[in-house]
Design an enzyme around this catalytic site. Structure first.
Site, PDB file in Angstrom:
ATOM      1  N   ASP A 285      -4.743   5.598  14.220  1.00  0.00           N
ATOM      2  CA  ASP A 285      -4.877   4.055  13.259  1.00  0.00           C
ATOM      3  C   ASP A 285      -3.957   3.458  13.843  1.00  0.00           C
ATOM      4  O   ASP A 285      -2.813   3.267  14.187  1.00  0.00           O
ATOM      5  CB  ASP A 285      -4.356   4.479  11.716  1.00  0.00           C
ATOM      6  CG  ASP A 285      -4.905   3.138  10.903  1.00  0.00           C
ATOM      7  OD1 ASP A 285      -5.274   2.320  11.467  1.00  0.00           O
ATOM      8  OD2 ASP A 285      -4.343   3.323   9.693  1.00  0.00           O
TER       9      ASP A 285
HETATM   10  C1  BGC Z   1      -5.918   0.203   8.799  1.00  0.00           C
HETATM   11  C2  BGC Z   1      -7.126   1.126   8.792  1.00  0.00           C
HETATM   12  C3  BGC Z   1      -8.121   0.326   9.584  1.00  0.00           C
HETATM   13  C4  BGC Z   1      -7.459  -0.183  10.816  1.00  0.00           C
HETATM   14  C5  BGC Z   1      -8.599  -0.851  11.687  1.00  0.00           C
HETATM   15  C6  BGC Z   1      -5.234  -0.283  10.161  1.00  0.00           C
HETATM   16  O1  BGC Z   1      -4.070  -1.236   9.787  1.00  0.00           O
HETATM   17  O2  BGC Z   1      -4.785   1.327   8.315  1.00  0.00           O
HETATM   18  O3  BGC Z   1      -7.478   1.634   7.551  1.00  0.00           O
HETATM   19  O4  BGC Z   1      -9.380   1.087   9.673  1.00  0.00           O
HETATM   20  O5  BGC Z   1      -6.316  -0.819  10.814  1.00  0.00           O
HETATM   21  O6  BGC Z   1      -8.829  -2.227  11.158  1.00  0.00           O
END
Ligand code: BGC
Length: 736
Positions: A285
Site C-alpha cells: 500500500d
Molecule cells: C490507500 C489505499 C489505496 C492506495 C492507492 C493508499 O493510501 O490506503 O487504499 O488503494 O492509497 O491510492
C-alpha cells in the site's frame, strides 16, 4: 496430522481459484517464461515498480521523469492515470519504445463506482444483497475498463468494530460472514468469468491484514490480536475474495504482532500463498516499504526493500525502494535473483491473464468510454441500489412524507451535491450529480430550502430563517451528518457525535411540533442518542452516490419502501466502543438489573442504540416459531431450520431474514450470537413465505483450541429474526 490438513486446504484453495477464474493460466504463460529469460536485472526490477501519475485539475499527467522511467523499462506499472486517450499514449511508450515492449498495467481506486458513483461501501453492505453488489462492481468495471484501466484497488475487506476509524466507510462493517459474501461478490463483479475481456478489471484484495483494527481507531495505528481472533473474525473476507479468484492483494500499512504487514511472511507466505493457494501478486500500500523505517523495523529504505521482497511483496507502490535499491540488493545476494524472478513471473502472468500480451490497447476505447459511461442504465441502477442501501433507523409514522404537502428542507448537506459522492469517489464528478436532496424533494412536492447551519462550526445565524421555514411548512426534512471528507483515509475522529451545531438545530426544529424526518449523511456509526429522541424519523442514507438525491426522495416519499439493515452496530455512546454482535458472554454476564459485580456500565446500558441487522420498513413483518427438520445432526448430515415470515402491513416490502447461532460450550469460548446465514424476501401485503436455512458442520465450525478448523459436539442455540436483537430461538445438537 496438522501438516496434512494444511496441504489439503491449500489444494482446495488452488482448485477454487482455478475454477473461479478460468482466464488465469494454470502454470506460467510461455510468453512470460520467454521474457524472463531475456530480461536484464534492471528490466526485471522495472516490472516490480508501480508509480502514480501526477494529478492536475484538468486530468492526469505524468512527471517527465516517470515517462523516462517507463521508456527505460524501469517502471512497469502506473496508477492514477486514466482515460482511453491518455492510457494509450503511455502504453505506446512502453510497447514501442522499450527494449522488450512489455505493456504497462494501469491501476486506480475504483472503490464504489468509477464515473457513476454508487453508495459508499458501508451503505452498499446494508443492502445485504450480494447480487446487487456484484452488479454494481460489474458496472464500475465496464466504465473503468473502457477508460484504459486494468486494475482496481478493491474490494476493501477490512472488518472493523471501530467507528472512530474513518475508513470504516470503505468496508462492509463488522461481520465476517456478511463481509465474506460481499468480498466474493465484488471480486466476481470486477473480474467476471474472463479477466481478459475488455470490460473486466483485476481485483485487489485489501488491506491485508487486519487494517480495520487500529488501536484507538486512529488510522495507520498499531494492530495486535490473537491468531485465533484474526483468523475467525478478520481474515475470512480476504480469503473469500481470494477464493473467488482475485489475482492481486494489497498489504496493509499496519503492523501485526510487531511485524509490519509489508514484511510479514506469516501473512504473505504461510497463510496467503501456502494455505489459501493464492497465485497472483502482492502489492504494497502506497509507501508501505519506506514506512517500515518509521515503524522501527528497517534501518533504512534499502533494507526495507530487502525485507519486503524477501517476505513476499512482489510490487512496490510508490516507495521507489525497489526502483532505487533492488538491483544492488540482488547483486549483493541480500535478495536472491530467484525471489525477484518469482515476483516478476507473478506480475507478468497477471498481465498475460488480462490479455495485455495479446492486445495492450484493448482497454483503451474512446467509443466504449462514451457509450459505457454514466449511461441511463448505470444511473438507474445506482439510484435503485442507493435507495436499497438506506436504513430506516426510527419511524414514529412521519415517514413516508406526504407528496403535495409544503415541505421545509433544512441543512447544508441537503443542498450539497458533492457530499453525496462520499470519499474515494474515483473519477466521479460533482457535475454528474443531477440533483441534491433539496433539488430532488422540490421535484416531488412544494418545498422551501434553508441552510440553518453548516456541518461544522458554531455559526447559528441561519437558525432563525430555518425555523421560519419550518413554521411555514407542513412537514420538515432535516439533513445532517458529516462532511464527506470526514470519512475515508486519514479521517479518524475521537468523537462520534454529529459535528457542529446541527443537533442543536434539530432540537429547535423538533420544538415546532411539526412532523420532522431527519436524513443522515455520514460514513460511520454515530452516537444518535439525542437525535433519535428528538426526531420523528431517522433515515440513515450514508453517502448515496451520483443519484443519491433522487434516491433519498424515493424513500422519503414512499416510492421505495426501505429495506436496508445495519451491517454495523450503532453504539449509544463512544464509551461502549468496541461494540459488536458477536461478543462473548464473559464469566459475569449482566443479567440482574441491580447487580454490581456483573459485566456492565454504571452510566449506560450494555445494549447498543441500534443493533447489527436492525432496519425498519414502511410495512411490518411477523415471524413464526422456528421449525427444525431434526433436533440433532452429525458429520455429513444437516439440519434445516425454517420460519414463516408474513407481511403484516399494507405495503409491499423486503425483509432480510437473519440466522445466528451460539455454540453453548466449546474448547474455546464462543460468541453469544454469530451471523451464519441471511436471505432477502419480498412480500406483498398479507403474503407469507417460508424461509429455510441449512445448518451443516461448516456452519458451526470454528478455530478450536488446537487451532484446527472444525465443529465440536455439543448443544447449540439458533436464532432467526429481522435483526440481531429481535429473534426467535430454537435448540439443536451436533454429535461427532
Ligand atoms: C490507500 C489505499 C489505496 C492506495 C492507492 C493508499 O493510501 O490506503 O487504499 O488503494 O492509497 O491510492
Amino acid at each position: 496430522m496438522k501438516h496434512i490438513k494444511t496441504l489439503l486446504f491449500a489444494a482446495a484453495a488452488i482448485a477454487a481459484v482455478c475454477c473461479a477464474c478460468n482466464s488465469a493460466p494454470e502454470g506460467s504463460d510461455p510468453r512470460v517464461e520467454k521474457l524472463l529469460r531475456k530480461m536484464t536485472l534492471e528490466e526485471k526490477v522495472g516490472q516490480t515498480v508501480l508509480f502514480t501519475s501526477d494529478w492536475s485539475v484538468t486530468g492526469p499527467s505524468m512527471r517527465q521523469g516517470y515517462i523516462d522511467d517507463i521508456r527505460a523499462g524501469r517502471c512497469g506499472n502506473i496508477f492514477n492515470a486514466y482515460t482511453a486517450g491518455y492510457t494509450r499514449k503511455l502504453q505506446e511508450i512502453a510497447v514501442n519504445e522499450t527494449r522488450l515492449g512489455i505493456p504497462l498495467l494501469f491501476g486506480y481506486d475504483v472503490i464504489h463506482g468509477f464515473r457513476t458513483i454508487f453508495p459508499i461501501n458501508l451503505g452498499m453492505a446494508c443492502t445485504w444483497d450480494p447480487e446487487a453488489i456484484e452488479r454494481s462492481a460489474q458496472t464500475a468495471a465496464r466504465e473503468a475498463a473502457a477508460a484504459g484501466l486494468h486494475w482496481t484497488y478493491s474490494p476493501m475487506c477490512d472488518i472493523t468494530v471501530e467507528p472512530r476509524w474513518g475508513r470504516i466507510s470503505e468496508g462492509s462493517g463488522e461481520d465476517p460472514y456478511l463481509g465474506s459474501a460481499i468480498a466474493a461478490a465484488m471480486t466476481r463483479g470486477y473480474q467476471g468469468t474472463d479477466l481478459a475481456a475488455d470490460n473486466t478489471l483485476l481485483a485487489c484484495v485489501k488491506h491485508y491484514a487486519a487494517y480495520g483494527a487500529p488501536q484507538a481507531g486512529r488510522d495507520y495505528n498499531t494492530v495486535d490480536m490473537s491468531e485465533r481472533w484474526l483468523r475467525e473474525f478478520y481474515l475470512p473476507p480476504y480469503k473469500a475474495a481470494v477464493d473467488a479468484g482475485a489475482l492481486s492483494v494489497m498489504a496493509s500499512f499496519n503492523e501485526l504482532d510487531g511485524i509490519p504487514a509489508t514484511a510479514n511472511a506469516h501473512l504473505m507466505q504461510d497463510i496467503l500463498r501456502d494455505e489459501w493457494g493464492f497465485r497472483g501478486f502482492v502489492v504494497t500500500d502506497y509507501t508501505g516499504i519506506n514506512e517500515m523505517v518509521c515503524h522501527g523495523y528497517a534501518a533504512d529504505e534499502k533494507d526495507a526493500g530487502r525485507l519486503a521482497m524477501n517476505a513476499g511483496i512482489d510490487m512496490d507502490m510508490q516507495s521507489a525502494s525497489f526502483f532505487n535499491y533492488m538491483v544492488d540488493l540482488v547483486r549483493s545476494g541480500a535478495v536472491k535473483e530467484s525471489t525477484l524472478d518469482e515476483a516478476v513471473r507473478r506480475i507478468l502472468n497477471v498481465k498475460a491473464a488480462l490479455g495485455l500480451f495479446d492486445d495492450p490497447y484493448k482497454y483503451c476505447s474512446p467509443e466504449r468510454e462514451t457509450s459505457e459511461t454514466l449511461t441511463e442504465a448505470n444511473k438507474a441502477e445506482a439510484r435503485a441500489v442507493a435507495a436499497q442501501s438506506m436504513v430506516l433507523l426510527k419511524n414514529d409514522g412521519v415517514l413516508p412524507l406526504r407528496k403535495g404537502a409544503r415541505t421545509a428542507v433544512i441543512g447544508a448537506l441537503a443542498a450539497s451535491k458533492d457530499d453525496l459522492l462520499g470519499s474515494w469517489r474515483g473519477a466521479g464528478e460533482v457535475q454528474s450529480v443531477p440533483a441534491s436532496i433539496a433539488d430532488a424533494i422540490r421535484e416531488v412536492t412544494p418545498a422551501v430550502y434553508a441552510e440553518g447551519c453548516k456541518e461544522t462550526g458554531e455559526d447559528r445565524s441561519g437558525f432563525g430563517a430555518a425555523l421560519a421555514a419550518a413554521r411555514g411548512a407542513e412537514q420538515i426534512v432535516l439533513v445532517i451528518g458529516e462532511d464527506c471528507q470526514w470519512t475515508g483515509e486519514a479521517a479518524s475522529r475521537t468523537s462520534i457525535n454529529i459535528p457542529g451545531v446541527q443537533s442543536e438545530l434539530l432540537e429547535k426544529l423538533a420544538a415546532t411540533g411539526k412532523p420532522l424526518a431527519v436524513v443522515l449523511l455520514n460514513g460511520r456509526p454515530l452516537d444518535l442518542t439525542a437525535e433519535s429522541a428528538a426526531a420523528g424519523a431517522l433515515l440513515e442514507a450514508w453517502y448515496p452516490g451520483t443519484m443519491g438525491g433522487y434516491a433519498v426522495a424515493d424513500v422519503l416519499f414512499g416510492d421505495v419502501n426501505p429495506s436496508g439493515k445495519l451491517c454495523v452496530t450503532f453504539p449509544r455512546n463512544l464509551g461502549q466502543v468496541p461494540i459488536y454482535h458477536y461478543a462473548k458472554n464473559t464469566g459475569r454476564p449482566y443479567v440482574h438489573p441491580e447487580a454490581k459485580y456483573e459485566s456492565r456500565y454504571l452510566d449506560s446500558p450494555n445494549e447498543p442504540l441500534y443493533a447489527f441487522g436492525h432496519g425498519l420498513s414502511y410495512t411490518t413483518f411477523s415471524y413464526s416459531d422456528i421449525s427444525l427438520s431434526g433436533s440433532s445432526f452429525s458429520a455429513g448430515g444437516t439440519v434445516e431450520a425454517s420460519v414463516t415470515v408474513t407481511n403484516t402491513g399494507d405495503k409491499e416490502g423486503t425483509e432480510t431474514v437473519q440466522m445466528y447461532i451460539r455454540d453453548l460450550v466449546g474448547s474455546v469460548t464462543r460468541p453469544v450470537k454469530q451471523l451464519k446465514g441471511f436471505k432477502r424476501v419480498t412480500l406483498a401485503p398479507g403474503e407469507s413465505a417460508e424461509v429455510s436455512f441449512c445448518i451443516d458442520p461448516e456452519t458451526i465450525s470454528f478455530w478450536r483450541a488446537d487451532m484446527t478448523w472444525g465443529p465440536e459436539a455439543g448443544d447449540f442455540k439458533l436464532f432467526i429474526g429481522g435483526s440481531s436483537d429481535v429473534v426467535k430461538e430454537a435448540s439443536f445438537s451436533y454429535e461427532d
